[in-house]
Design an enzyme around this catalytic site. Structure first.
Site, PDB file in Angstrom:
ATOM      1  N   THR A   1       0.872  -1.178   0.000  1.00  0.00           N
ATOM      2  CA  THR A   1       0.000   0.000   0.000  1.00  0.00           C
ATOM      3  C   THR A   1       0.906   1.223   0.000  1.00  0.00           C
ATOM      4  O   THR A   1       2.059   1.139   0.428  1.00  0.00           O
ATOM      5  CB  THR A   1      -0.891   0.043   1.250  1.00  0.00           C
ATOM      6  OG1 THR A   1      -0.030   0.127   2.384  1.00  0.00           O
ATOM      7  CG2 THR A   1      -1.759  -1.189   1.362  1.00  0.00           C
TER       8      THR A   1
ATOM      9  N   GLU B   1      -5.649  -4.084  -0.168  1.00  0.00           N
ATOM     10  CA  GLU B   1      -5.963  -5.134   0.815  1.00  0.00           C
ATOM     11  C   GLU B   1      -7.132  -6.021   0.392  1.00  0.00           C
ATOM     12  O   GLU B   1      -7.382  -7.051   0.997  1.00  0.00           O
ATOM     13  CB  GLU B   1      -6.302  -4.483   2.173  1.00  0.00           C
ATOM     14  CG  GLU B   1      -5.105  -3.910   2.921  1.00  0.00           C
ATOM     15  CD  GLU B   1      -4.786  -2.465   2.541  1.00  0.00           C
ATOM     16  OE1 GLU B   1      -5.167  -2.025   1.443  1.00  0.00           O
ATOM     17  OE2 GLU B   1      -4.147  -1.778   3.362  1.00  0.00           O
TER      18      GLU B   1
ATOM     19  N   LYS C   1     -14.185  15.850  13.599  1.00  0.00           N
ATOM     20  CA  LYS C   1     -15.171  15.756  14.690  1.00  0.00           C
ATOM     21  C   LYS C   1     -15.385  17.127  15.313  1.00  0.00           C
ATOM     22  O   LYS C   1     -14.474  17.705  15.892  1.00  0.00           O
ATOM     23  CB  LYS C   1     -14.689  14.771  15.749  1.00  0.00           C
ATOM     24  CG  LYS C   1     -15.799  14.418  16.726  1.00  0.00           C
ATOM     25  CD  LYS C   1     -15.503  13.153  17.480  1.00  0.00           C
ATOM     26  CE  LYS C   1     -16.794  12.624  18.096  1.00  0.00           C
ATOM     27  NZ  LYS C   1     -16.607  11.430  18.878  1.00  0.00           N
TER      28      LYS C   1
ATOM     29  N   TRP D   1     -19.819  14.335  13.300  1.00  0.00           N
ATOM     30  CA  TRP D   1     -18.799  14.111  12.280  1.00  0.00           C
ATOM     31  C   TRP D   1     -19.052  14.955  11.029  1.00  0.00           C
ATOM     32  O   TRP D   1     -20.176  15.009  10.529  1.00  0.00           O
ATOM     33  CB  TRP D   1     -18.761  12.635  11.887  1.00  0.00           C
ATOM     34  CG  TRP D   1     -18.415  11.738  13.036  1.00  0.00           C
ATOM     35  CD1 TRP D   1     -19.291  11.031  13.806  1.00  0.00           C
ATOM     36  CD2 TRP D   1     -17.118  11.480  13.577  1.00  0.00           C
ATOM     37  NE1 TRP D   1     -18.614  10.342  14.772  1.00  0.00           N
ATOM     38  CE2 TRP D   1     -17.272  10.590  14.661  1.00  0.00           C
ATOM     39  CE3 TRP D   1     -15.827  11.907  13.240  1.00  0.00           C
ATOM     40  CZ2 TRP D   1     -16.199  10.121  15.415  1.00  0.00           C
ATOM     41  CZ3 TRP D   1     -14.761  11.436  13.993  1.00  0.00           C
ATOM     42  CH2 TRP D   1     -14.950  10.563  15.063  1.00  0.00           C
TER      43      TRP D   1
HETATM   44  P1  ADP Z   1      -3.855   3.509  -0.588  1.00  0.00           P
HETATM   45  O1  ADP Z   1      -4.798   3.065   0.484  1.00  0.00           O
HETATM   46  O2  ADP Z   1      -2.438   3.201  -0.305  1.00  0.00           O
HETATM   47  O3  ADP Z   1      -4.129   4.885  -1.105  1.00  0.00           O
HETATM   48  P2  ADP Z   1      -5.251   1.883  -2.520  1.00  0.00           P
HETATM   49  O4  ADP Z   1      -5.019   2.014  -3.942  1.00  0.00           O
HETATM   50  O5  ADP Z   1      -5.357   0.531  -1.928  1.00  0.00           O
HETATM   51  O6  ADP Z   1      -4.063   2.591  -1.863  1.00  0.00           O
HETATM   52  O7  ADP Z   1      -6.462   2.803  -2.153  1.00  0.00           O
HETATM   53  C1  ADP Z   1      -7.612   2.342  -1.507  1.00  0.00           C
HETATM   54  C2  ADP Z   1      -8.442   3.505  -1.078  1.00  0.00           C
HETATM   55  O8  ADP Z   1      -8.797   4.320  -2.187  1.00  0.00           O
HETATM   56  C3  ADP Z   1      -9.772   3.087  -0.485  1.00  0.00           C
HETATM   57  O9  ADP Z   1      -9.635   2.696   0.857  1.00  0.00           O
HETATM   58  C4  ADP Z   1     -10.593   4.360  -0.665  1.00  0.00           C
HETATM   59  O10 ADP Z   1     -10.313   5.299   0.354  1.00  0.00           O
HETATM   60  C5  ADP Z   1     -10.083   4.914  -1.984  1.00  0.00           C
HETATM   61  N1  ADP Z   1     -10.991   4.531  -3.080  1.00  0.00           N
HETATM   62  C6  ADP Z   1     -10.903   3.457  -3.880  1.00  0.00           C
HETATM   63  N2  ADP Z   1     -11.908   3.435  -4.773  1.00  0.00           N
HETATM   64  C7  ADP Z   1     -12.685   4.518  -4.532  1.00  0.00           C
HETATM   65  C8  ADP Z   1     -13.886   5.060  -5.126  1.00  0.00           C
HETATM   66  N3  ADP Z   1     -14.486   4.496  -6.145  1.00  0.00           N
HETATM   67  N4  ADP Z   1     -14.377   6.199  -4.592  1.00  0.00           N
HETATM   68  C9  ADP Z   1     -13.760   6.810  -3.563  1.00  0.00           C
HETATM   69  N5  ADP Z   1     -12.629   6.357  -2.987  1.00  0.00           N
HETATM   70  C10 ADP Z   1     -12.097   5.228  -3.451  1.00  0.00           C
END
Ligand code: ADP
Length: 530
Positions: free
Chosen positions: A173, A316, A427, A432
């Site tokens: 990640t 993940e 918060k 929130w």
């Molecule tokens: P990182 O967490 O390291 O940025 P990832 O590519 O695994 O890498 O990103 C996952 C995160 O990206 C998700 O947990 C979410 O916050 C965001 N995400 C993924 N797809 C979407 C989507 N369609 N709309 C909004 N946020 C998204």
């Protein structure tokens, strides 16, 4: 008593065997960075991957060893995926755009043995070589070296055998907080993910599909496309450069039906299409994910007859979590409602389970009422159990829920709507505030290029939001104007206490806004009434 069916182990080499056997003549095209093109077939990919396993064995690389790539999308990269897993190794795709300290950390943490790289990243390799302590062999993909290396072999060999729970791939990640963390996929999890990905609501593939994946092979396993695409026998059109003019030309010439990429890809494509009048009439399915796809983008593509799979997922989750699976009443819905639904993050395929729990008390599961937002948790056979080399599980408790770090609402029909990330939600007075909703509202202002909302400590309210804004070149707007504009879109108590203009907002190696760096930047910020 056990069931009496065959133990056909779910190893990903079965996918390439199937592709070569059933779709052997189906073509794949690579457009290289220098503009030249190469065509191969699924049978050719399998033959070359077998040669690569022979070449790896000669280097003493085998079961469980990590084989890294630092490369764009092309068929040599695809061959290396199947070659690495074929020798029983673990494919580790590295994002070349990470910062040096992250590149150093992940290759050493992964204990990579071999690195295959594109000549465009030779500078990164030179810079990092002395810091990477475990890599023994460097092979360049696109200067003739890779072809010569595997070309010395005859391909007369077998794939390594093993357990379907053996690891096959490692992705880190980007580490928006702390060090990057490795997610170690299994053959089994990858195979189940690949089979699932073929559904109409996800990739909607069959042997007639022509897929141009813009999502890089180094990002979240290119959303599983190299596995799912082989299973379906699609024609891949790879481009080692992401220039919209090149993508548009390839899409038209090769009659691309499917594509996949983050929303910013479409911003570039629309810019090019508007400037040149180009269209993509063959396109019928676009997978968009990684960050939220804006409404105008979904609307424009849907009007052009493109089916949108707006997907949510994370490294993940292999990464498919949700996509835009349609509900039974979809065809009766007015167009505007369809767009609104597609703007949310969609519904799970079979195999993924989601729930939201209270941000204040994770033992309280929240109703799927489309209103109550909470911490999003996920579980399923392609969801992480434990980060690579971690000493405890990432999935929590006997029920094995994994906390995604996202904040979301789940609607009664199962549609997921992301509202924020757990660390970014603000918060105020015990309630929130969604930083994402404030940002989305702000970027609709014509003078705003980019906006980020963060919480600033406040003696009475706990936290209050401020909005950090980058203006479009040449555009003007005052803080009051932006607050007034937001006042028409969000609740009054959500309005930021201050609007700060900056030249640049910090980003992570994967191009997302780095709230951690932004919060650091504003650590000593004082609100007027604090
Ligand atoms: P990182 O967490 O390291 O940025 P990832 O590519 O695994 O890498 O990103 C996952 C995160 O990206 C998700 O947990 C979410 O916050 C965001 N995400 C993924 N797809 C979407 C989507 N369609 N709309 C909004 N946020 C998204």
């Amino acid at each position: 008593m056990l069931g009496a069916m065959q133990d056909w182990d779910l190893r990903v080499t079965r996918i390439i065997d199937h592709a070569a056997r059933e779709h052997g003549a189906r073509e794949l095209l690579t457009r290289w960075a220098d503009g030249s093109e190469t065509r191969t077939t699924w049978a050719g990919i399998r033959r070359d991957a077998l040669k690569m396993t022979q070449a790896l064995r000669k280097l003493g690389v085998g079961k469980g060893d990590r084989i890294a790539t630092l490369a764009m999308n092309h068929h040599h990269h695809l061959i290396s995926w199947y070659g690495a897993v074929g020798v029983g190794g673990v494919l580790h795709t590295i994002n070349p755009r990470l910062f040096d300290d992250q590149l150093e950390y992940i290759a050493n943490h992964a204990e990579d043995q071999v690195l295959l790289y594109d000549s465009m990243w030779a500078g990164v390799v030179e810079r990092m070589k002395s810091k990477w302590t475990t890599i023994r062999h460097y092979i360049c993909f696109d200067n003739g070296e890779f072809e010569a290396w595997i070309g010395a072999e005859d391909g007369q060999t077998e794939w390594a055998t093993g357990d379907e729970r053996d690891p096959c791939m490692l992705c880190y990640t980007s580490g928006t907080t702390g060090n990057p963390k490795g997610v170690l996929y299994q053959h089994r999890s990858t195979m189940l993910h690949a089979i699932t990905s073929l559904q109409p609501a996800i990739f909607d593939f069959d042997a007639r599909s022509v897929m141009l994946p813009v999502v890089p092979m180094f990002h979240a396993a290119s959303w599983g496309l190299p596995w799912g695409g082989a299973a379906a026998g699609v024609k891949f059109v790879f481009s080692a450069v992401n220039d919209p003019a090149v993508l548009c030309e390839l899409m038209n010439r090769e009659k691309v039906t499917h594509t996949a990429g983050v929303p910013t890809v479409w911003l570039g494509m629309f810019g090019h299409m508007d400037a040149t009048g180009a269209e993509i009439p063959s396109l019928r399915h676009a997978i968009i994910g990684g960050s939220a796809a804006p409404r105008f983008m979904i609307e424009r593509l849907m009007k052009a007859g493109v089916n949108i799979a707006h997907a949510w997922g994370m490294t993940e989750t292999s990464p498919i979590g949700t996509t835009g699976a349609k509900t039974w009443d979809w065809d009766d819905l007015p167009f505007d409602d369809q767009v609104s639904i597609k703007q949310m993050q969609g519904r799970v395929p079979f195999g993924v389970e989601l729930r939201c729990v209270s941000l204040d008390d994770p033992d309280v599961e929240l109703p799927r009422d489309g209103k109550t937002s909470g911490a999003l948790q996920v579980r399923g056979p392609w969801v992480i159990q434990r980060y690579f080399k971690a000493d405890k599980d990432a999935a929590i408790g006997p029920d094995q829920w994994f906390d995604t770090g996202d904040v979301a609402v789940i609607h009664p029909d199962g549609t997921l709507q992301l509202t924020d990330r757990t660390k970014d939600v603000i918060k105020s007075g015990g309630e929130w505030i969604s930083s994402v909703e404030l940002e989305n509202a702000a970027v609709a202002h014509p003078a705003v290029a980019e906006a980020a909302a963060i919480g600033i400590a406040h003696p009475k309210w706990d936290e209050r939001p401020i909005l950090v804004v980058v203006k479009k070149p040449g555009a003007e707007a005052s803080a009051d104007e932006i607050r007034d504009f937001l006042g028409t879109k969000v609740a009054k108590w959500w309005l930021p206490d201050a609007v700060e203009f900056v030249d640049e907002i910090p980003h992570t190696g994967t191009g997302k806004i780095s709230k951690k760096d932004l919060r650091d930047q504003f650590r000593d910020y004082k609100l007027a009434d604090a």
